[in-house]
Motif scaffolding. Sequence first.
Motif, PDB file in Angstrom:
ATOM      1  N   HIS A 288       0.808  -1.272  -0.032  1.00 64.30           N
ATOM      2  CA  HIS A 288      -0.095   0.073   0.217  1.00 64.30           C
ATOM      3  C   HIS A 288       0.799   1.304   0.024  1.00 64.30           C
ATOM      4  O   HIS A 288       0.327   2.518   0.023  1.00 64.30           O
ATOM      5  CB  HIS A 288      -0.919  -0.025   1.251  1.00 64.30           C
ATOM      6  N   MET A 289       2.105   1.319  -0.063  1.00 63.89           N
ATOM      7  CA  MET A 289       3.016   2.344  -0.162  1.00 63.89           C
ATOM      8  C   MET A 289       2.807   3.115  -1.499  1.00 63.89           C
ATOM      9  O   MET A 289       2.929   2.542  -2.443  1.00 63.89           O
ATOM     10  CB  MET A 289       4.387   1.774   0.089  1.00 63.89           C
ATOM     11  N   PRO A 290       2.694   4.442  -1.107  1.00 68.36           N
ATOM     12  CA  PRO A 290       2.088   5.266  -2.353  1.00 68.36           C
ATOM     13  C   PRO A 290       3.059   5.100  -3.416  1.00 68.36           C
ATOM     14  O   PRO A 290       2.669   5.180  -4.629  1.00 68.36           O
ATOM     15  CB  PRO A 290       1.949   6.528  -1.700  1.00 68.36           C
ATOM     16  N   ALA A 291       4.286   5.303  -3.208  1.00 72.95           N
ATOM     17  CA  ALA A 291       5.360   5.451  -4.268  1.00 72.95           C
ATOM     18  C   ALA A 291       5.213   3.984  -4.956  1.00 72.95           C
ATOM     19  O   ALA A 291       5.634   4.001  -6.243  1.00 72.95           O
ATOM     20  CB  ALA A 291       6.748   5.364  -3.691  1.00 72.95           C
ATOM     21  N   PHE A 292       5.060   2.736  -4.017  1.00 70.85           N
ATOM     22  CA  PHE A 292       4.947   1.510  -4.728  1.00 70.85           C
ATOM     23  C   PHE A 292       3.426   1.553  -5.720  1.00 70.85           C
ATOM     24  O   PHE A 292       3.606   0.852  -6.858  1.00 70.85           O
ATOM     25  CB  PHE A 292       5.219   0.419  -3.947  1.00 70.85           C
ATOM     26  N   VAL A 293       2.654   1.884  -5.242  1.00 68.46           N
ATOM     27  CA  VAL A 293       1.345   1.996  -5.824  1.00 68.46           C
ATOM     28  C   VAL A 293       1.405   2.678  -7.287  1.00 68.46           C
ATOM     29  O   VAL A 293       0.940   2.105  -8.223  1.00 68.46           O
ATOM     30  CB  VAL A 293       0.014   2.386  -5.041  1.00 68.46           C
ATOM     31  N   GLN A 294       2.055   3.689  -7.260  1.00 64.93           N
ATOM     32  CA  GLN A 294       1.984   4.517  -8.418  1.00 64.93           C
ATOM     33  C   GLN A 294       3.263   4.065  -9.469  1.00 64.93           C
ATOM     34  O   GLN A 294       2.888   4.305 -10.572  1.00 64.93           O
ATOM     35  CB  GLN A 294       2.355   6.090  -7.912  1.00 64.93           C
ATOM     36  N   ASN A 295       4.151   3.350  -8.838  1.00 68.15           N
ATOM     37  CA  ASN A 295       5.242   2.963  -9.826  1.00 68.15           C
ATOM     38  C   ASN A 295       5.678   1.598  -9.261  1.00 68.15           C
ATOM     39  O   ASN A 295       7.085   1.866  -8.602  1.00 68.15           O
ATOM     40  CB  ASN A 295       6.382   4.103 -10.001  1.00 68.15           C
TER      41      ASN A 295
ATOM     42  N   GLY B 293      -4.211  16.080 -16.074  1.00 70.52           N
ATOM     43  CA  GLY B 293      -3.332  16.019 -15.070  1.00 70.52           C
ATOM     44  C   GLY B 293      -2.899  14.638 -14.846  1.00 70.52           C
ATOM     45  O   GLY B 293      -3.046  13.784 -15.458  1.00 70.52           O
ATOM     46  N   PRO B 294      -1.848  14.340 -13.687  1.00 66.80           N
ATOM     47  CA  PRO B 294      -1.092  13.088 -13.757  1.00 66.80           C
ATOM     48  C   PRO B 294      -2.044  12.095 -13.446  1.00 66.80           C
ATOM     49  O   PRO B 294      -3.173  12.152 -12.331  1.00 66.80           O
ATOM     50  CB  PRO B 294      -0.326  13.330 -12.409  1.00 66.80           C
ATOM     51  N   PRO B 295      -2.169  10.947 -13.973  1.00 65.52           N
ATOM     52  CA  PRO B 295      -3.026   9.856 -13.707  1.00 65.52           C
ATOM     53  C   PRO B 295      -2.726   9.309 -12.472  1.00 65.52           C
ATOM     54  O   PRO B 295      -1.494   9.217 -12.070  1.00 65.52           O
ATOM     55  CB  PRO B 295      -2.775   8.793 -15.064  1.00 65.52           C
ATOM     56  N   ARG B 296      -3.704   8.707 -11.478  1.00 64.78           N
ATOM     57  CA  ARG B 296      -3.253   8.016 -10.390  1.00 64.78           C
ATOM     58  C   ARG B 296      -3.894   6.715 -10.251  1.00 64.78           C
ATOM     59  O   ARG B 296      -4.880   6.517 -10.450  1.00 64.78           O
ATOM     60  CB  ARG B 296      -3.934   8.938  -9.130  1.00 64.78           C
ATOM     61  N   TYR B 297      -3.144   5.763  -9.996  1.00 71.56           N
ATOM     62  CA  TYR B 297      -3.463   4.287  -9.689  1.00 71.56           C
ATOM     63  C   TYR B 297      -4.125   4.199  -8.336  1.00 71.56           C
ATOM     64  O   TYR B 297      -3.811   4.866  -7.371  1.00 71.56           O
ATOM     65  CB  TYR B 297      -2.127   3.428  -9.756  1.00 71.56           C
ATOM     66  N   ARG B 298      -5.079   3.382  -8.154  1.00 75.46           N
ATOM     67  CA  ARG B 298      -5.792   3.046  -7.135  1.00 75.46           C
ATOM     68  C   ARG B 298      -4.911   1.994  -6.106  1.00 75.46           C
ATOM     69  O   ARG B 298      -3.903   1.378  -6.721  1.00 75.46           O
ATOM     70  CB  ARG B 298      -6.986   1.986  -7.419  1.00 75.46           C
ATOM     71  N   ASP B 299      -4.865   2.175  -4.920  1.00 76.77           N
ATOM     72  CA  ASP B 299      -4.513   1.389  -3.747  1.00 76.77           C
ATOM     73  C   ASP B 299      -4.962  -0.022  -4.059  1.00 76.77           C
ATOM     74  O   ASP B 299      -5.902  -0.161  -3.084  1.00 76.77           O
ATOM     75  CB  ASP B 299      -4.197   2.085  -2.372  1.00 76.77           C
ATOM     76  N   SER B 300      -4.770  -0.800  -4.882  1.00 74.77           N
ATOM     77  CA  SER B 300      -5.366  -1.958  -5.269  1.00 74.77           C
ATOM     78  C   SER B 300      -4.456  -3.238  -5.609  1.00 74.77           C
ATOM     79  O   SER B 300      -4.932  -3.913  -6.459  1.00 74.77           O
ATOM     80  CB  SER B 300      -6.710  -1.878  -6.038  1.00 74.77           C
TER      81      SER B 300
END
Length: 411
Positions: free
Chosen positions: A23-30, A391-398
């Motif tokens: 669930h770490m935001p940096a990992f979720v996004q990339n 805007g920057p696309p954002r990935y879901r925390d999933s």
Amino acid sequence: MDTVESPPLSLDLQGRRLRLDPHMPAFVQNPYAVYAHLHHNARAFFWEDYGMWCLAGYEEVNSALRNRRLGRQVPAGTVLYGAQHLKDFAAVEAHSMLELEPPVHTRLRTLVNRAFVSRQVERLRPRVEALCHHLIDGFTADGEADLIPAYATPVPITIIAEMLGVPVEMDDRLLDWSHRMVAMYMHGRSQAVEESANEAAREFGDFIRSYAAKRRKEPGDDLLSLLISAHESGDRLSEDEFVASTILLLNAGHEATVHQLGNAVATILAQGGDPRRFFASAEGTAATVEECLRYDPPLHMFTRYAYEPVEIADGIRLEPGEQVGLMLGAANCDAHAFERPRAFLPGRADQKNVSFGAGIHFCIGAPLARLELQVALKVLFERLPEIALAGPPRYRDSYHFHGLERLVCRW
């Protein structure tokens, strides 16, 4: 310990033990930065946060997908969803083709496979194209839209509902049931999530039974009528198998394609220039879709059980009943298997992605997903060639599903 800071992870090289909160935001996004690190340091590792061994290399994942000593069905004696508050969800899972092995898996897959072979799916191309134009007509004058709810979601949910013969006007309820059920596969789920998934499974099953009762009086040329006929023939499809198969086809028929369509739009827009250049021919369109599937796939982990002692990587042995995580997203960007893996190169000679899996559980809906992606992307960029990210696309925390929570674009 070998530690990198972005995203934070710790990797014990000697023991091949990874600590990384999914669930770490940096990992979720990339997640791909972590995957590259793992390919270099530990292509197989024990992910402490999941409590199981995982495979990140292409060859390791591809081999495990085809290994018949590994499978999806819960081993005898293992109770996965034994709690009372999960009995309805467990009943669906127990009869789902996705969670079974031969001979039951073979019987169920053979039954529905003929609706998803390429020659049958190809007949849907005009309908998918008309639907895409209709959806774009609905938002093109606005000059801006979030393409996840406006486009990526209604394309596959409408098509699979029509294929099954389920009322398309129920798409909001179908989506709600589906989202609540697939939340069961996420890391660190709560009891509230479990209770919601169980309720969704019960409501979904009740709807299928009730609607099937009506359709028996007026059968049509659709998948639901096929399944009803198979159930009524007695030995081909039980009541529980009928319900589970219908739910699986509805859920699997749209969930991953929604994510992949959104991911693909974001990927192509990130390349800059006129997006229409990727869709100038049928061959180019097909190659572009395959590269989208490899470059940023919608499913990043799929699990298997060991049915007997089996070595899954050098020095790593599973005992019967143990699980292994097959990291599809990581396998697709392995530099040992793909030249310049983080470059978007449609038509690459080394295209061999595992986004649809492999072996006997290869995605039955792959021809449909490919067609929907080819048509939806081509139509979108031909209709809106000036489209750009707002805007920057954002990935879901999933994780392990990998898809965008929003994709706002303007033109």
